[in-house]
Design a protein around this motif. Structure first.
Motif, PDB file in Angstrom:
ATOM      1  N   PRO A 279       0.899  -1.042   0.336  1.00  0.00           N
ATOM      2  CA  PRO A 279       0.054   0.126   0.203  1.00  0.00           C
ATOM      3  C   PRO A 279       0.864   1.076   0.140  1.00  0.00           C
ATOM      4  CG  PRO A 279      -0.904  -1.277   1.625  1.00  0.00           C
ATOM      5  CD  PRO A 279       0.376  -1.991   1.469  1.00  0.00           C
ATOM      6  N   ARG A 280       0.864   2.151  -0.720  1.00  0.00           N
ATOM      7  CA  ARG A 280       1.125   3.509  -0.900  1.00  0.00           C
ATOM      8  C   ARG A 280       0.845   4.483   0.265  1.00  0.00           C
ATOM      9  NH1 ARG A 280       1.599  -0.055  -4.421  1.00  0.00           N
ATOM     10  NH2 ARG A 280       2.217   0.588  -6.771  1.00  0.00           N
ATOM     11  N   ASN A 281       1.451   5.192   0.827  1.00  0.00           N
ATOM     12  CA  ASN A 281       1.287   5.905   2.314  1.00  0.00           C
ATOM     13  C   ASN A 281       0.089   5.524   3.317  1.00  0.00           C
ATOM     14  OD1 ASN A 281       2.350   8.564   0.408  1.00  0.00           O
ATOM     15  ND2 ASN A 281      -0.116   7.865  -1.105  1.00  0.00           N
ATOM     16  N   ARG A 282       1.139   4.293   3.389  1.00  0.00           N
ATOM     17  CA  ARG A 282       0.190   3.819   5.402  1.00  0.00           C
ATOM     18  C   ARG A 282       0.998   4.453   5.707  1.00  0.00           C
ATOM     19  NH1 ARG A 282      -2.401  -2.229   5.054  1.00  0.00           N
ATOM     20  NH2 ARG A 282       0.024  -2.972   5.141  1.00  0.00           N
ATOM     21  N   ARG A 283       0.556   5.164   6.486  1.00  0.00           N
ATOM     22  CA  ARG A 283       2.209   5.688   7.865  1.00  0.00           C
ATOM     23  C   ARG A 283       0.803   6.401   8.905  1.00  0.00           C
ATOM     24  NH1 ARG A 283       2.760   8.682   3.826  1.00  0.00           N
ATOM     25  NH2 ARG A 283       2.844  11.103   4.022  1.00  0.00           N
ATOM     26  N   LYS A 284       1.261   6.735   9.155  1.00  0.00           N
ATOM     27  CA  LYS A 284       0.507   7.535  10.875  1.00  0.00           C
ATOM     28  C   LYS A 284       1.005   8.723  10.252  1.00  0.00           C
ATOM     29  CE  LYS A 284      -0.519   8.067  15.364  1.00  0.00           C
ATOM     30  NZ  LYS A 284      -1.493   7.864  15.827  1.00  0.00           N
ATOM     31  N   MET A 285       0.278   9.824  10.354  1.00  0.00           N
ATOM     32  CA  MET A 285       0.839  11.283   9.909  1.00  0.00           C
ATOM     33  C   MET A 285       0.549  12.303  11.371  1.00  0.00           C
ATOM     34  SD  MET A 285      -0.536  13.552   7.433  1.00  0.00           S
ATOM     35  CE  MET A 285      -1.085  12.694   6.028  1.00  0.00           C
ATOM     36  N   GLU A 286       2.161  12.243  11.683  1.00  0.00           N
ATOM     37  CA  GLU A 286       1.948  13.077  13.615  1.00  0.00           C
ATOM     38  C   GLU A 286       1.592  14.234  13.083  1.00  0.00           C
ATOM     39  OE1 GLU A 286       2.840  11.587  16.112  1.00  0.00           O
ATOM     40  OE2 GLU A 286       3.146   9.530  14.890  1.00  0.00           O
ATOM     41  N   THR A 287       1.697  14.458  12.044  1.00  0.00           N
ATOM     42  CA  THR A 287       1.521  16.817  11.312  1.00  0.00           C
ATOM     43  C   THR A 287       0.091  16.128  10.896  1.00  0.00           C
ATOM     44  OG1 THR A 287       2.190  16.025   9.391  1.00  0.00           O
ATOM     45  CG2 THR A 287       3.804  16.805  11.402  1.00  0.00           C
ATOM     46  N   ALA A 288      -0.880  15.371  11.207  1.00  0.00           N
ATOM     47  CA  ALA A 288      -2.088  15.710  10.774  1.00  0.00           C
ATOM     48  C   ALA A 288      -2.262  16.514  11.337  1.00  0.00           C
ATOM     49  CB  ALA A 288      -2.848  14.679  10.022  1.00  0.00           C
ATOM     50  N   ASP A 289      -3.154  17.767   9.749  1.00  0.00           N
ATOM     51  CA  ASP A 289      -4.043  18.110  10.615  1.00  0.00           C
ATOM     52  C   ASP A 289      -5.918  18.077  10.875  1.00  0.00           C
ATOM     53  OD1 ASP A 289      -2.271  20.571   9.651  1.00  0.00           O
ATOM     54  OD2 ASP A 289      -3.307  20.290   7.783  1.00  0.00           O
ATOM     55  N   ARG A 290      -5.495  16.981  10.051  1.00  0.00           N
ATOM     56  CA  ARG A 290      -7.212  16.090  10.379  1.00  0.00           C
ATOM     57  C   ARG A 290      -7.373  14.928   9.955  1.00  0.00           C
ATOM     58  NH1 ARG A 290     -10.476  20.607   5.932  1.00  0.00           N
ATOM     59  NH2 ARG A 290      -9.403  22.249   6.693  1.00  0.00           N
ATOM     60  N   SER A 291      -8.238  14.039  10.885  1.00  0.00           N
ATOM     61  CA  SER A 291      -8.147  13.373  10.842  1.00  0.00           C
ATOM     62  C   SER A 291      -9.465  12.630  10.900  1.00  0.00           C
ATOM     63  CB  SER A 291      -7.024  12.504  11.519  1.00  0.00           C
ATOM     64  OG  SER A 291      -7.724  12.471  12.993  1.00  0.00           O
ATOM     65  N   ALA A 292      -9.799  11.028  10.113  1.00  0.00           N
ATOM     66  CA  ALA A 292     -10.854  10.587  10.680  1.00  0.00           C
ATOM     67  C   ALA A 292     -10.798   9.755  10.765  1.00  0.00           C
ATOM     68  CB  ALA A 292     -11.931  11.193   9.621  1.00  0.00           C
ATOM     69  N   ASP A 293     -11.783   7.959  11.465  1.00  0.00           N
ATOM     70  CA  ASP A 293     -11.730   7.098  11.434  1.00  0.00           C
ATOM     71  C   ASP A 293     -12.643   6.323  10.895  1.00  0.00           C
ATOM     72  OD1 ASP A 293      -9.386   6.920  13.088  1.00  0.00           O
ATOM     73  OD2 ASP A 293     -10.390   7.387  14.950  1.00  0.00           O
ATOM     74  N   GLY A 294     -12.549   5.696  10.220  1.00  0.00           N
ATOM     75  CA  GLY A 294     -13.882   4.819   9.232  1.00  0.00           C
ATOM     76  C   GLY A 294     -14.429   3.278  10.087  1.00  0.00           C
ATOM     77  N   HIS A 295     -14.935   2.771   9.390  1.00  0.00           N
ATOM     78  CA  HIS A 295     -15.247   1.320  10.169  1.00  0.00           C
ATOM     79  C   HIS A 295     -16.827   0.938   8.708  1.00  0.00           C
ATOM     80  CE1 HIS A 295     -16.894  -1.597  13.269  1.00  0.00           C
ATOM     81  NE2 HIS A 295     -15.708  -2.436  12.242  1.00  0.00           N
ATOM     82  N   ASN A 296     -15.885  -0.236   8.452  1.00  0.00           N
ATOM     83  CA  ASN A 296     -17.313  -1.158   7.837  1.00  0.00           C
ATOM     84  C   ASN A 296     -17.367  -2.505   7.873  1.00  0.00           C
ATOM     85  OD1 ASN A 296     -18.693  -2.912   5.384  1.00  0.00           O
ATOM     86  ND2 ASN A 296     -17.423  -2.785   4.245  1.00  0.00           N
ATOM     87  N   PRO A 297     -18.789  -2.279   9.107  1.00  0.00           N
ATOM     88  CA  PRO A 297     -18.608  -3.811  10.110  1.00  0.00           C
ATOM     89  C   PRO A 297     -19.353  -4.929   9.403  1.00  0.00           C
ATOM     90  CG  PRO A 297     -20.226  -1.639  10.947  1.00  0.00           C
ATOM     91  CD  PRO A 297     -19.918  -1.380   9.492  1.00  0.00           C
ATOM     92  N   LEU A 298     -19.939  -4.800   8.306  1.00  0.00           N
ATOM     93  CA  LEU A 298     -20.452  -5.941   6.701  1.00  0.00           C
ATOM     94  C   LEU A 298     -18.970  -6.994   6.734  1.00  0.00           C
ATOM     95  CD1 LEU A 298     -22.697  -4.625   4.159  1.00  0.00           C
ATOM     96  CD2 LEU A 298     -22.697  -6.611   6.301  1.00  0.00           C
ATOM     97  N   CYS A 299     -17.601  -5.987   6.465  1.00  0.00           N
ATOM     98  CA  CYS A 299     -16.660  -6.807   6.615  1.00  0.00           C
ATOM     99  C   CYS A 299     -15.133  -7.083   7.422  1.00  0.00           C
ATOM    100  CB  CYS A 299     -15.966  -6.320   5.390  1.00  0.00           C
ATOM    101  SG  CYS A 299     -14.345  -7.454   3.869  1.00  0.00           S
ATOM    102  N   GLY A 300     -15.766  -5.726   8.129  1.00  0.00           N
ATOM    103  CA  GLY A 300     -14.656  -5.846   8.910  1.00  0.00           C
ATOM    104  C   GLY A 300     -13.522  -4.727   8.663  1.00  0.00           C
ATOM    105  N   ASP A 301     -13.526  -4.309   7.423  1.00  0.00           N
ATOM    106  CA  ASP A 301     -12.110  -3.239   7.573  1.00  0.00           C
ATOM    107  C   ASP A 301     -13.017  -1.503   8.468  1.00  0.00           C
ATOM    108  OD1 ASP A 301     -11.949  -4.801   4.971  1.00  0.00           O
ATOM    109  OD2 ASP A 301     -13.686  -3.465   3.853  1.00  0.00           O
TER     110      ASP A 301
END
Ligand code: ZN
Length: 150
Positions: free
Chosen positions: A19-41
């Motif tokens: 995956p490209r750009n898979r990392r925690k961004m310490e300097t992020a201005d904004r973030s959000a969490d998402g969850h897809n319960p149907l699949c567990g993503d």
């Protein structure tokens, strides 16, 4: 359409595997969490803004191949876009995966993202493909919150 299907498979496998750009961004201005319960993503999307422009995007999370590949390709598609452009891409991507646009138009408008047109044949996977996008759009709205596809 066999060539297209092969490309779809290849692109998803490639982005799922590295995956490209898979990392925690310490300097992020904004973030959000998402969850897809149907699949567990699960996905967290980080944005670094420069005024109205998305300067950097990254994500963390775990999920199926489609959700991971979609998040990876999304980060590449969104870097450098302004908020309105990003929303437009999301709108087109959503139409693509729900089978509302034809693949040739999508190819012209969305480039690599057009490989996800295959998802429209599997309605249960649409939420996997759009999870990162819903989450990014929530982050763009500037509210830190948790998105659920339910
Ligand atoms: Zn999934």
């Amino acid at each position: 359409m066999n060539g297209f299907r092969d490309l779809y498979q290849e692109m998803i496998l490639d982005h799922n595997h590295s995956p490209r750009n898979r990392r925690k961004m310490e300097t992020a201005d904004r973030s959000a969490d998402g969850h897809n319960p149907l699949c567990g993503d699960r996905v967290t999307v980080y944005l670094q803004m420069d005024g109205d422009t998305i300067k950097d995007v990254s994500f963390e999370g775990s999920g199926c191949a489609i959700s991971t590949a979609s998040a990876s390709l999304m980060t590449q598609a969104l870097i450098g876009k302004n908020v309105a452009e990003a929303k437009e891409v999301f709108h087109k991507f959503h139409r693509l995966v729900t089978g509302e646009s034809n693949p040739e138009d999508a190819m012209a408008e969305l480039g690599k993202l057009a490989v996800f047109s295959g998802v429209s044949e599997y309605p249960a996977r649409v939420k996997c493909a759009t999870l990162a996008w819903h989450t990014a759009s929530e982050a763009l709205e500037g509210q830190s919150s948790t998105v659920s596809t339910e």
